[in-house]
Design a protein around this motif. Structure first.
Motif, PDB file in Angstrom:
ATOM      1  N   ARG A  21       0.861  -1.185   0.000  1.00 41.37           N
ATOM      2  CA  ARG A  21       0.000   0.000   0.000  1.00 41.37           C
ATOM      3  C   ARG A  21       0.894   1.230   0.000  1.00 41.37           C
ATOM      4  NH1 ARG A  21      -2.874   0.157   5.977  1.00 41.37           N
ATOM      5  NH2 ARG A  21      -0.990   0.496   7.218  1.00 41.37           N
ATOM      6  N   MET A  31       0.918   5.701   0.309  1.00 39.21           N
ATOM      7  CA  MET A  31       0.272   6.971   0.624  1.00 39.21           C
ATOM      8  C   MET A  31       1.030   8.068  -0.119  1.00 39.21           C
ATOM      9  SD  MET A  31      -0.448   8.808   4.312  1.00 39.21           S
ATOM     10  CE  MET A  31      -1.593   7.544   4.833  1.00 39.21           C
ATOM     11  N   TYR A  44      -4.652   5.299   2.159  1.00 41.67           N
ATOM     12  CA  TYR A  44      -3.721   4.527   1.322  1.00 41.67           C
ATOM     13  C   TYR A  44      -4.373   4.090   0.010  1.00 41.67           C
ATOM     14  CZ  TYR A  44      -0.533   4.007   5.290  1.00 41.67           C
ATOM     15  OH  TYR A  44       0.333   4.240   6.325  1.00 41.67           O
ATOM     16  N   TYR A  51      -4.000   0.799  -2.487  1.00 35.71           N
ATOM     17  CA  TYR A  51      -3.515  -0.579  -2.368  1.00 35.71           C
ATOM     18  C   TYR A  51      -3.280  -1.179  -3.749  1.00 35.71           C
ATOM     19  CZ  TYR A  51      -4.935  -0.473   2.521  1.00 35.71           C
ATOM     20  OH  TYR A  51      -5.049  -0.171   3.857  1.00 35.71           O
TER      21      TYR A  51
END
Length: 184
Positions: free
Chosen positions: A86, A88, A117, A119
């Motif tokens: 994941r 950010m 986030y 993914y």
């Protein structure tokens, strides 16, 4: 009389000693019969989950409205097991986030989730590189006076694909990260 008295004490003492020795021998035999020991050596190897962020970035210099520049971000699994990933993405300035659009790969990465986030939809095999998270950044608004440059920060995390307790594969990256967060 002395001999009689000694015989009276000696015979019971010998019998008592013999009975005690017989009891101890029987106890040791019973203990040996009722107990057992064994040992086994189990070797457990721990997988390593490790990733790196790979980026191709064409520095555009000072930007203005209408500018576009390449920023291709990929994640490489350098560990020795498959992993869920994941990412950010954040900007150094609020105006940059409000006045840019990013071409995200939403077919292989999710949109931003409630936890902030994005993914990777599928597990990233060991020694593999992910599809690009993003490819282009477009400046859609006018930068604030004195602010013609900004940074885009990419933070990435990875967890193992399988549940360490059961050996089962997690159904989704979100499930794997939720399980990890519950364990720490």
């Amino acid at each position: 009389m002395y001999k009689t008295m000694m015989r009276r004490w000696l015979i019971p003492a010998v019998l008592l000693l013999g009975a005690a020795l017989a009891c101890m021998a029987g106890f040791n035999w019973t203990t040996a019969y009722l107990t057992d020991t064994d040992s086994a050596v189990n070797t457990v190897s721990i997988s390593s989950i490790d990733i790196q962020i790979d980026e191709r970035f064409d520095d555009p210099g000072p930007v203005k409205q209408g500018d576009s520049f390449a920023k291709e971000v990929r994640i490489t699994n350098t560990g020795d097991a498959a992993a869920y990933v994941r990412v950010m993405v954040s900007f150094s300035h609020d105006w940059a986030q409000r006045n840019t659009s990013v071409d995200y790969n939403t077919s292989q990465w999710t949109d931003v989730q409630a936890d902030g986030y994005r993914y990777l939809r599928d597990a990233l095999p060991k020694s593999a590189q992910s599809p690009a998270l993003m490819t282009t950044v477009n400046v859609t608004g006018t930068p604030l006076q004195g602010w013609s440059a900004f940074d885009i920060f990419v933070y990435a995390e990875a967890v193992q694909v399988t549940n360490a307790e059961t050996g089962d594969t997690y159904a989704s990256p979100q499930e794997a990260f939720a399980a990890y967060e519950r364990s720490v």
